[in-house]
Design a protein around this motif. Structure first.
Motif, short mmCIF file in Angstrom:
data_model
loop_
_atom_site.label_atom_id
_atom_site.label_comp_id
_atom_site.label_asym_id
_atom_site.label_seq_id
_atom_site.Cartn_x
_atom_site.Cartn_y
_atom_site.Cartn_z
N VAL A 1 0.70 -1.12 -0.10
CA VAL A 1 -0.06 -0.01 -0.12
C VAL A 1 0.88 1.37 0.02
O VAL A 1 0.36 2.40 0.15
CB VAL A 1 -1.00 0.03 1.26
CG1 VAL A 1 -1.88 -1.10 1.10
CG2 VAL A 1 -0.27 -0.11 2.49
N GLY A 2 2.14 1.18 -0.03
CA GLY A 2 2.97 2.29 -0.15
C GLY A 2 3.69 2.67 1.15
O GLY A 2 4.41 3.98 1.21
N ALA A 3 3.08 2.09 2.35
CA ALA A 3 3.40 2.47 3.81
C ALA A 3 4.82 1.83 4.14
O ALA A 3 5.28 1.01 3.34
CB ALA A 3 2.37 2.14 4.76
N THR A 4 5.21 2.35 5.06
CA THR A 4 6.48 1.73 5.76
C THR A 4 6.45 1.14 6.76
O THR A 4 5.96 1.43 7.90
CB THR A 4 7.38 3.01 5.84
OG1 THR A 4 7.76 4.01 4.84
CG2 THR A 4 8.86 2.41 6.49
N PRO A 5 6.84 -0.28 6.92
CA PRO A 5 6.90 -1.09 7.96
C PRO A 5 8.03 -0.65 9.02
O PRO A 5 9.28 -0.60 8.52
CB PRO A 5 7.08 -2.68 7.35
CG PRO A 5 8.16 -2.24 6.23
CD PRO A 5 7.61 -0.99 5.44
N VAL A 6 7.80 -0.54 10.12
CA VAL A 6 8.59 -0.10 11.47
C VAL A 6 8.78 -1.35 12.30
O VAL A 6 7.64 -1.73 12.76
CB VAL A 6 8.29 0.89 12.05
CG1 VAL A 6 8.86 1.30 13.27
CG2 VAL A 6 8.03 2.20 11.06
N PHE A 7 9.91 -2.10 12.15
CA PHE A 7 10.01 -3.24 13.01
C PHE A 7 10.41 -3.19 14.49
O PHE A 7 11.32 -2.32 14.96
CB PHE A 7 11.03 -3.92 12.24
CG PHE A 7 10.91 -4.41 10.82
CD1 PHE A 7 9.89 -5.42 10.45
CD2 PHE A 7 11.68 -3.83 9.92
CE1 PHE A 7 9.88 -5.69 9.27
CE2 PHE A 7 11.35 -4.11 8.62
CZ PHE A 7 10.37 -4.89 8.06
N ALA A 8 9.18 -3.63 15.23
CA ALA A 8 9.55 -3.34 16.72
C ALA A 8 9.94 -4.95 17.42
O ALA A 8 9.47 -5.99 16.88
CB ALA A 8 8.36 -2.85 17.25
#
Length: 375
Positions: free
Chosen positions: A96-103
């Motif tokens: 969807v063009g968003a950025t995954p932020v890994f926690a």
């Protein structure tokens, strides 16, 4: 020690006569796509998620993708995800063009840590996507509280958690949307397929439009959409499988109890208070105390006829598309120490409902023997 010729399979997808008859019946009907079987499957699955709206699609990945899109998440947004999961979780965010932020994750459950998730929030954060990994529910009360306090959507990745629950609430009934997979190795399957659940009628309608070229009525397209419909053949198989889900889940849980009681020298999977673990995988930790690393134990189990699997040896944040660099498609928030430890230690051994008592005994004995033998 020589290998036993009778291999204990790591997974055992069920395709029986009832599934075959259901598929043939649909094929003979001539109504094979997005028909009455899909509608029936959606209605029946709804009973497992507190009566929520259910939207059947062609895969669990499509379910994640459409859910994020329907919630308006896109370029410029960030979605907090665990890195200890299958790549589809982060892939959907990028689609969807968003950025995954890994926690980071919690040690006991292997699921997203609420504290780590909150620490990862920025002004660009739009959603949190916990994964109910291996069939253990994530800490939804805490994660939901964090999301509500910061005005974020919650999308549950429930691909491995059919019939799991937390404090009596079923997985799939917590977030703005939740996504299940019906891949053949899941706790139930439809050969291939997925399901989105939501308590929001307007969101459900948007999801139905998105899965079917943006139209509810033929040639009356309302939005730009996809073709990610579920076939009636898949839905018919899913309906058959759904009738056995409770019994299979009970068997998985009973098998897990036998393993809990019989295994030694490894860390068996803890279950959080109030959690109903459905054991898509029975995942132990192998640490250095045995004198052997996880990969050695895995190899020796295979050599002795015990199937097993390593999920996930490379966390998503270290996979090529998401790794650090100017072209990385995501970024890491904070310390992922628990993620890296799980990637080095986690080993899934058979727990599926087709295991016999004799296989369970042999499985337990073989694991214990290997771990007790020094490297």
């Amino acid at each position: 020690m020589t290998s036993d010729p009778q291999v204990i399979r790591a997974a055992a997808p069920v395709i029986g006569e009832d599934e075959i008859e259901a598929a043939v019946r649909v094929l003979r009907s001539g109504m094979v796509v997005q028909g009455p079987e899909v509608a029936g499957f959606e209605e029946e699955f709804s009973k497992f998620v507190d009566g929520r709206h259910c939207i059947a699609v062609n895969s669990g990945t499509s379910a994640l993708h459409l859910s994020l899109m329907a919630l308006g998440i896109g370029p410029g947004d960030e979605v907090i995800v665990p890195s200890f999961t299958f790549a589809a979780t982060a892939n959907a965010v990028r689609l969807v063009g968003a950025t995954p932020v890994f926690a980071d994750i919690e040690r006991d459950s292997f699921c997203l840590s609420p504290g780590a998730a909150e620490a990862a929030i920025t002004p660009r954060t739009a959603a949190i996507m916990p994964v109910h990994l291996y069939g253990h529910p994530a800490a939804m009360a805490e994660l939901t509280e964090v999301a509500e306090r910061h005005g974020l959507a919650v999308v549950e990745d429930a691909a491995q958690a059919h019939s799991a629950a937390l404090d009596g609430t079923p997985v799939g009934a917590f977030g703005a949307a939740a996504c299940f997979s019906f891949y053949p190795t899941k706790n139930m399957h439809s050969l291939e397929g997925g399901m989105i659940t939501t308590g929001d009628a307007a969101l459900a309608r948007t999801l139905r439009l998105l899965r079917n070229q943006g139209m509810e009525q033929r040639y009356a397209n309302e939005i730009v959409g996809f073709n990610v419909r579920m076939t009636d053949v898949s839905a018919a198989i899913g309906r058959v499988q759904l009738r056995s889900l409770d019994a299979w889940t009970d068997r998985r849980r009973a098998n897990a109890a036998v393993l809990d009681a019989g295994l030694s020298g490894v860390v068996t999977p803890p279950v959080a208070e109030g959690a109903r673990h459905v054991y898509h995988q029975y995942t132990i930790r192998v640490d250095s105390a045995s004198g052997k690393d996880r990969d050695t134990v895995s190899r020796e189990l295979q050599e002795r006829g015990v199937g097993n699997a390593v999920y996930y040896p490379t966390p998503v944040h270290r996979l090529k598309p998401f790794a650090s660099g100017e072209k990385a498609l995501g970024y890491v928030s904070g310390d992922l120490a628990e993620t890296e430890l799980a990637a080095a230690q986690a080993l899934s051994i058979p727990v599926h409902p087709m295991l016999t008592a004799e296989e369970l005994d042999r499985l337990t004995a073989t694991v214990n023997e290997i771990v007790e033998e020094r490297a």
